[in-house]
Design an enzyme around this catalytic site. Sequence first.
Site, PDB file in Angstrom:
ATOM      1  N   GLY A  28      36.225  27.864  44.830  1.00 41.40           N
ATOM      2  CA  GLY A  28      36.127  28.896  43.788  1.00 41.40           C
ATOM      3  C   GLY A  28      36.579  28.331  42.456  1.00 41.40           C
ATOM      4  N   ALA A  30      35.218  27.497  39.767  1.00 43.81           N
ATOM      5  CA  ALA A  30      34.706  28.001  38.487  1.00 43.81           C
ATOM      6  C   ALA A  30      35.110  29.455  38.246  1.00 43.81           C
ATOM      7  CB  ALA A  30      33.184  27.874  38.446  1.00 43.81           C
ATOM      8  N   GLY A  31      35.968  29.995  39.095  1.00 48.03           N
ATOM      9  CA  GLY A  31      36.412  31.384  38.940  1.00 48.03           C
ATOM     10  C   GLY A  31      37.599  31.474  37.998  1.00 48.03           C
ATOM     11  N   ILE A  33      40.869  32.272  38.566  1.00 47.75           N
ATOM     12  CA  ILE A  33      42.096  31.575  38.977  1.00 47.75           C
ATOM     13  C   ILE A  33      41.890  30.072  38.850  1.00 47.75           C
ATOM     14  CG2 ILE A  33      43.643  31.093  40.922  1.00 47.75           C
ATOM     15  CD1 ILE A  33      43.214  33.998  41.835  1.00 47.75           C
ATOM     16  N   ARG A 109      38.270  42.030  45.377  1.00 50.61           N
ATOM     17  CA  ARG A 109      38.001  43.419  45.757  1.00 50.61           C
ATOM     18  C   ARG A 109      37.531  44.217  44.533  1.00 50.61           C
ATOM     19  NH1 ARG A 109      42.629  46.495  49.043  1.00 50.61           N
ATOM     20  NH2 ARG A 109      42.013  48.628  48.705  1.00 50.61           N
ATOM     21  N   ARG A 115      40.065  47.849  52.102  1.00 53.54           N
ATOM     22  CA  ARG A 115      40.538  46.572  52.635  1.00 53.54           C
ATOM     23  C   ARG A 115      39.646  46.043  53.769  1.00 53.54           C
ATOM     24  NH1 ARG A 115      44.726  43.569  51.285  1.00 53.54           N
ATOM     25  NH2 ARG A 115      45.348  42.094  52.875  1.00 53.54           N
ATOM     26  N   ASN A 122      34.781  38.652  53.212  1.00 53.30           N
ATOM     27  CA  ASN A 122      35.334  37.306  52.973  1.00 53.30           C
ATOM     28  C   ASN A 122      35.650  36.516  54.239  1.00 53.30           C
ATOM     29  OD1 ASN A 122      35.122  37.347  50.209  1.00 53.30           O
ATOM     30  ND2 ASN A 122      37.115  38.303  49.909  1.00 53.30           N
ATOM     31  N   VAL A 146      44.516  31.532  48.991  1.00 50.39           N
ATOM     32  CA  VAL A 146      44.767  32.511  47.920  1.00 50.39           C
ATOM     33  C   VAL A 146      43.756  33.652  48.010  1.00 50.39           C
ATOM     34  CG1 VAL A 146      44.829  32.825  45.402  1.00 50.39           C
ATOM     35  CG2 VAL A 146      45.751  30.717  46.422  1.00 50.39           C
ATOM     36  N   ASP A 176      53.785  37.637  44.707  1.00 51.57           N
ATOM     37  CA  ASP A 176      54.600  38.830  44.966  1.00 51.57           C
ATOM     38  C   ASP A 176      56.079  38.514  44.772  1.00 51.57           C
ATOM     39  OD1 ASP A 176      52.190  40.165  45.830  1.00 51.57           O
ATOM     40  OD2 ASP A 176      52.328  38.885  47.601  1.00 51.57           O
ATOM     41  N   HIS A 204      50.239  39.948  52.123  1.00 48.98           N
ATOM     42  CA  HIS A 204      49.955  40.122  50.685  1.00 48.98           C
ATOM     43  C   HIS A 204      49.085  41.366  50.545  1.00 48.98           C
ATOM     44  CE1 HIS A 204      48.840  39.546  46.571  1.00 48.98           C
ATOM     45  NE2 HIS A 204      47.575  39.487  46.906  1.00 48.98           N
TER      46      HIS A 204
HETATM   47  P1  NAX Z   1      36.628  35.112  40.620  1.00 50.27           P
HETATM   48  O1  NAX Z   1      35.560  36.039  41.075  1.00 50.27           O
HETATM   49  O2  NAX Z   1      36.866  34.942  39.162  1.00 50.27           O
HETATM   50  O3  NAX Z   1      36.345  33.658  41.216  1.00 50.27           O
HETATM   51  C1  NAX Z   1      36.034  33.446  42.547  1.00 50.27           C
HETATM   52  C2  NAX Z   1      35.133  32.242  42.581  1.00 50.27           C
HETATM   53  O4  NAX Z   1      34.931  31.917  43.936  1.00 50.27           O
HETATM   54  C3  NAX Z   1      33.765  32.487  41.944  1.00 50.27           C
HETATM   55  O5  NAX Z   1      33.494  31.474  40.992  1.00 50.27           O
HETATM   56  C4  NAX Z   1      32.809  32.425  43.131  1.00 50.27           C
HETATM   57  O6  NAX Z   1      31.551  31.880  42.783  1.00 50.27           O
HETATM   58  C5  NAX Z   1      33.588  31.525  44.073  1.00 50.27           C
HETATM   59  N1  NAX Z   1      33.243  31.672  45.476  1.00 50.27           N
HETATM   60  C6  NAX Z   1      32.875  32.775  46.154  1.00 50.27           C
HETATM   61  N2  NAX Z   1      32.619  32.485  47.427  1.00 50.27           N
HETATM   62  C7  NAX Z   1      32.852  31.162  47.574  1.00 50.27           C
HETATM   63  C8  NAX Z   1      32.749  30.264  48.662  1.00 50.27           C
HETATM   64  N3  NAX Z   1      32.320  30.667  49.848  1.00 50.27           N
HETATM   65  N4  NAX Z   1      33.067  28.968  48.455  1.00 50.27           N
HETATM   66  C9  NAX Z   1      33.473  28.542  47.245  1.00 50.27           C
HETATM   67  N5  NAX Z   1      33.572  29.345  46.166  1.00 50.27           N
HETATM   68  C10 NAX Z   1      33.253  30.630  46.339  1.00 50.27           C
HETATM   69  O7  NAX Z   1      37.968  35.538  41.386  1.00 50.27           O
HETATM   70  P2  NAX Z   1      39.467  35.071  41.073  1.00 50.27           P
HETATM   71  O8  NAX Z   1      40.062  36.001  40.094  1.00 50.27           O
HETATM   72  O9  NAX Z   1      39.482  33.619  40.782  1.00 50.27           O
HETATM   73  O10 NAX Z   1      40.155  35.389  42.483  1.00 50.27           O
HETATM   74  C11 NAX Z   1      39.878  34.615  43.635  1.00 50.27           C
HETATM   75  C12 NAX Z   1      40.503  35.224  44.871  1.00 50.27           C
HETATM   76  O11 NAX Z   1      41.923  35.287  44.728  1.00 50.27           O
HETATM   77  C13 NAX Z   1      40.051  36.667  45.157  1.00 50.27           C
HETATM   78  O12 NAX Z   1      39.810  36.788  46.547  1.00 50.27           O
HETATM   79  C14 NAX Z   1      41.262  37.478  44.792  1.00 50.27           C
HETATM   80  O13 NAX Z   1      41.306  38.721  45.480  1.00 50.27           O
HETATM   81  C15 NAX Z   1      42.371  36.550  45.191  1.00 50.27           C
HETATM   82  N6  NAX Z   1      43.721  36.811  44.671  1.00 50.27           N
HETATM   83  C16 NAX Z   1      44.774  36.570  45.461  1.00 50.27           C
HETATM   84  C17 NAX Z   1      46.069  36.751  45.036  1.00 50.27           C
HETATM   85  C18 NAX Z   1      47.232  36.467  45.938  1.00 50.27           C
HETATM   86  O14 NAX Z   1      48.369  36.716  45.522  1.00 50.27           O
HETATM   87  N7  NAX Z   1      47.057  35.956  47.162  1.00 50.27           N
HETATM   88  C19 NAX Z   1      46.354  37.288  43.677  1.00 50.27           C
HETATM   89  C20 NAX Z   1      45.225  37.111  42.731  1.00 50.27           C
HETATM   90  C21 NAX Z   1      43.856  37.347  43.310  1.00 50.27           C
HETATM   91  O15 NAX Z   1      43.628  38.725  43.381  1.00 50.27           O
END
Ligand code: NAX
Length: 343
Positions: A28, A30-31, A33, A109, A115, A122, A146, A176, A204
């Site tokens: 991920g 390019a997302g 995070i 989400r 949930r 995912n 993550v 958290d 989480h």
């Molecule tokens: P974004 O939607 O900005 O980025 C996710 C990226 O993952 C996108 O670029 C997408 O193309 C890519 N992606 C999707 N499926 C994929 C796969 N199978 N292989 C490789 N890349 C893939 O989301 P972002 O804000 O970066 O959040 C990423 C994840 O972190 C989400 O699931 C989010 O819920 C989770 N989080 C977890 C947290 C924690 O404390 N554990 C907190 C922050 C965040 O909510």
Amino acid sequence: MPPDSTKYNDVDVTKKSMNKSIRVAVTGAAGNIGYALLWRIASGDCFGAAQPVNLQLLEIPPGMQRLEGVMMELNDSAFPLVHGIIGTDDPNIAFQDADVIFLVGSRPRTKDMDRSDLVAANGPIFVGQGKAIESVASRSVKVITVGNPCNTNALIACANAPSIPSRQFTAMTRLDQNRAVGQIAEHAGVPASDIRDVFIWGNHANTMYPDPRFATIEDVPVTDLFDIEWLQGQFIETVSARGKAIIVARGASSAASAASAAIDHMRDWWQGTNGRIVSMAIPSEGWYGVPKGLVFSFPCRCENGDIVVVEDLPIDAFAQSKIDENIAVLLEERDAVSELLGS
Ligand code: NAX
């Protein structure tokens, strides 16, 4: 300065004192995070100023053009510690010989999802990525999950990589923990650095239990400073609802603080916690009555690259009820993904 040294972007690059480059995979990439995380890894915040990295970045095909832009910017940052960057949509290439993997990529989400929708959307991603880890990653790889639901996604990845020891799979509850520290710091009017040993039990998710019972501010127990009503009420509510509050305020989910927490988690695992207690969700070996295998956040210390659960903390009735609540939710999630866990 010796002839083989140079100072570039404020990092002393002394080739002789450098370690061998490690391979760090980020999914991920390019997302949101990813955009914050990669710059912190590249600058040495995670693995130290003497540790070069080769970045191996994974996206899905629709994300590849954005990834190309991210790689161009990384290149333009001219980080002395970055010894190579590749971008791919194939996990078998991204995870090849990886020493560290940040599993970030997944679908965040949205308002219309509960949930169980998130688990269904995912979970399958982590089957394929677990299998790729099994096939091509370093046998000593350290994995942080993550992407949400991160505890159960870590469980799925771990189950699909049976030859890698399960203690090498973790999920992130450090955000958290950091939120809990932030609340205590704000409440006490002290810097976060004065606070230690606050940690998270469980999932989480909004059932998590930020445990303040062993926390101190400059060696004074937090429980001597704040009343129990706040610690068992508003404190827990604020920490567990913080993700939602950020979305409401910012119009987007936490990204910079999540990336920062991922760095804290992996830095502590890699470099040690120096006696401090931190939160890491790891496959249970039965600690504190948590069923074996469930990926659960425990109080941990890290030393020599290993995570050690702090096993002897007293559990009162309130803490037990919180631990039980998290066990119940995680067992439900495990049942929902049972077909993804292999044989
Ligand atoms: P974004 O939607 O900005 O980025 C996710 C990226 O993952 C996108 O670029 C997408 O193309 C890519 N992606 C999707 N499926 C994929 C796969 N199978 N292989 C490789 N890349 C893939 O989301 P972002 O804000 O970066 O959040 C990423 C994840 O972190 C989400 O699931 C989010 O819920 C989770 N989080 C977890 C947290 C924690 O404390 N554990 C907190 C922050 C965040 O909510």
